[in-house]
Design an enzyme around this catalytic site. Structure first.
Site, short mmCIF file in Angstrom:
data_model
loop_
_atom_site.label_atom_id
_atom_site.label_comp_id
_atom_site.label_asym_id
_atom_site.label_seq_id
_atom_site.Cartn_x
_atom_site.Cartn_y
_atom_site.Cartn_z
N GLU A 161 9.83 7.90 -16.95
CA GLU A 161 8.49 8.39 -16.91
C GLU A 161 7.93 7.80 -18.38
OE1 GLU A 161 7.87 12.37 -15.49
OE2 GLU A 161 9.99 12.23 -14.94
N SER A 201 14.45 20.89 -16.41
CA SER A 201 13.31 21.67 -16.61
C SER A 201 13.71 22.92 -17.46
CB SER A 201 12.61 21.85 -15.29
OG SER A 201 11.68 23.13 -15.37
N LYS A 207 15.69 21.42 -11.21
CA LYS A 207 15.22 20.08 -11.70
C LYS A 207 15.95 19.13 -12.47
CE LYS A 207 11.39 18.82 -10.65
NZ LYS A 207 10.20 19.12 -11.61
N HIS A 253 0.98 -1.04 -0.02
CA HIS A 253 -0.22 0.00 0.11
C HIS A 253 0.75 1.26 0.08
CE1 HIS A 253 -3.54 -2.64 1.20
NE2 HIS A 253 -2.36 -3.32 2.07
#
Ligand code: ARG
Length: 466
Positions: A299, A286, A292, A159
């Site tokens: 991804e 970024s 970043k 979980h």
């Protein structure tokens, strides 16, 4: 205005197709990539035609030479593909016949229907073999990362909540297991891809005495025992794309596994977890936020599952309403199949490359794994060993956890007196449960994340993948 007809229309048709029809129906813009396998198939077919007397020896040699030359030109990017010739099959055959007139005999007892089925099977066979190599490399990469960090413990999660401690290697080996099942599925699929459809003609075979087994042998359509694999029903052979569906399904499940691995890495690379650092070359920046460093490869590995699932759905939908046998709808199979193969192969390779350039942040992992709450179940097991029924032990340890929380202490900071206050069964050895090293030594069931067991599993995989 009478246009020149492509070979499939000469005789029967008064002229070529309308321009927009040609554009709508052509497939050479994508099926050109079957050229190598198309040529191989034609060579085997020609050799067989010579054996059964349709071609003379010198005719066969002229055809083989012509096909070889065309192949070299295609490889060098010098071949001119003509959309008005529809597909890869007719482009190559037309060019061959232009150069070697006896090429007109090549299509004897062959249809593009069995030809395209053959080409896709040959192509997919090679793709599966290559993909299996890509997967094995990813598996080896996971094993290496586990070996390099064999002492690293992390919390295992259910979980997405901290559950019990595991070796990082155990977590990584979970993916090695998944990938192994993917390999098994792909091999299984390979056995059904590896069946020769040539000789099925357009739908009903041929009246000529073809030697199907010879063609199959020349093209390597044999099983592990060397037994020739031939399709057994000409109608099925020209309209069957089950093997492509199977590959896309196996590919979809592989994509799921890659996506889950990607998700773990994305979490681990976040400041919140900080378990790993992905090398700069495998991250992106970024355009706005200078600080970043984004795990874009992971991804995209996760994101690309969408198209891979879509390809499977497209193929299933494509097939469901087709009357027997070949219908032009089947031309739509290739882009979906190509896309799945390209996507899962690239993703597998990139994930391996990224993992080869990922470092484990050992101190952070050690700190996270040292959370004594991860050993609450061990404390319950301790009570079980003292004779307490597990349900009661679960309740008692629950009360211990609540007490620690109330007193603002970690579980292992409670005193023996506090423990005994909750339940007198706790003895002086109770707090020893929180020694992580001994806790890990105790988990030695087959498949458990115990010290010895994980070492054994790492060694097993190292051996199996070498
Ligand atoms: N380009 C076609 C395909 O991919 C080849 C087979 C064409 N057959 C035909 N009867 N028109 O399916």
């Amino acid at each position: 205005m009478k246009k020149k007809s492509p070979i499939s229309r000469s005789g029967r048709f008064a002229g070529g197709p309308a321009a927009d029809v040609a554009q709508f129906t052509e497939s050479v813009s994508f099926d050109w990539r079957l050229w190598r396998h198309d040529i191989l198939g034609s060579m085997a077919h020609a050799e067989m035609l010579q054996k059964i007397g349709v071609l003379k020896k010198n005719e066969l040699h002229a055809i083989i030479r012509g096909l070889n030359k065309i192949g070299l030109e295609i490889r060098a990017g010098k071949f001119k593909w003509k959309p008005e010739l529809e597909d890869v099959h007719m482009n190559i055959e037309a060019e061959l016949t232009k150069r070697v007139p006896v090429g007109a005999k090549l299509h004897t007892a062959r249809s593009r229907n069995d030809q395209v089925a053959l080409d896709i099977r040959l192509w997919l066979r090679d793709e599966i073999t290559a993909l299996l190599g890509d997967i094995a490399d990813l598996q080896r990469t996971l094993v290496s990362l586990g070996e390099k960090n064999s002492d690293v413990l992390i919390p295992g999660y259910t979980h997405l909540q901290r559950a019990q401690p595991v070796y990082l290697a155990h977590h990584l080996l979970a993916y090695v297991e998944m990938l192994e099942r993917d390999c098994e599925r792909l091999w299984d699929c390979h056995s059904r891809v590896n069946v020769c459809p040539l000789g099925s003609g357009a739908i009903a075979g041929s009246t000529l005495p073809l030697d199907r087994a010879l063609v199959a042998k020349l093209l390597g359509f044999v099983d592990v025992n060397g037994k020739v694999q031939l399709t057994q029903n000409s109608m099925d052979a020209v309209s069957d794309r089950d093997f492509a569906v199977e590959f896309c399904a196996a590919g979809a499940l592989l994509a799921v596994h890659l996506s889950r691995l990607a998700e773990d890495l994305i979490l681990w690379a976040s400041a919140e977890f900080n378990f790993v650092k992905i090398a700069d070359a495998y991250t992106t920046g970024s355009s706005l936020m200078p600080q970043k460093k984004n795990p874009d490869i992971a991804e995209l590995a996760r994101g690309k599952t969408g198209r891979v699932f879509g390809n499977l759905m497209s193929l299933l939908t494509l097939l469901k309403g087709l009357p027997m046998t070949y219908n032009r709808d089947l031309q739509e199979d290739k882009e979906r199949l190509f896309d799945t193969a390209d996507t899962v192969r690239a993703t597998t390779r990139l994930m391996a490359a990224m993992l080869k350039n990922t470092k484990v942040n050992k101190p952070v992992c050690a700190c996270a794994a040292a959370d004594p709450a991860l050993l609450a179940t061990d404390l319950a097991d301790y009570l079980v060993k003292k004779g307490m029924p597990f349900r009661q032990a679960h309740h008692v340890v629950g009360a211990v956890v609540a007490l620690a929380e109330k007193n603002g202490k970690r579980l292992n900071q409670l005193t023996l007196a506090e423990l005994q206050d909750v339940n007198p069964t706790f003895g002086r050895d109770a707090l020893g449960v929180f020694n992580l090293k001994t806790a890990m030594a105790k988990r030695n069931l087959t498949g458990a994340p115990g010290t010895k067991e994980v070492a054994k599993q790492l060694a097993r995989w190292r051996e199996q993948l070498s």
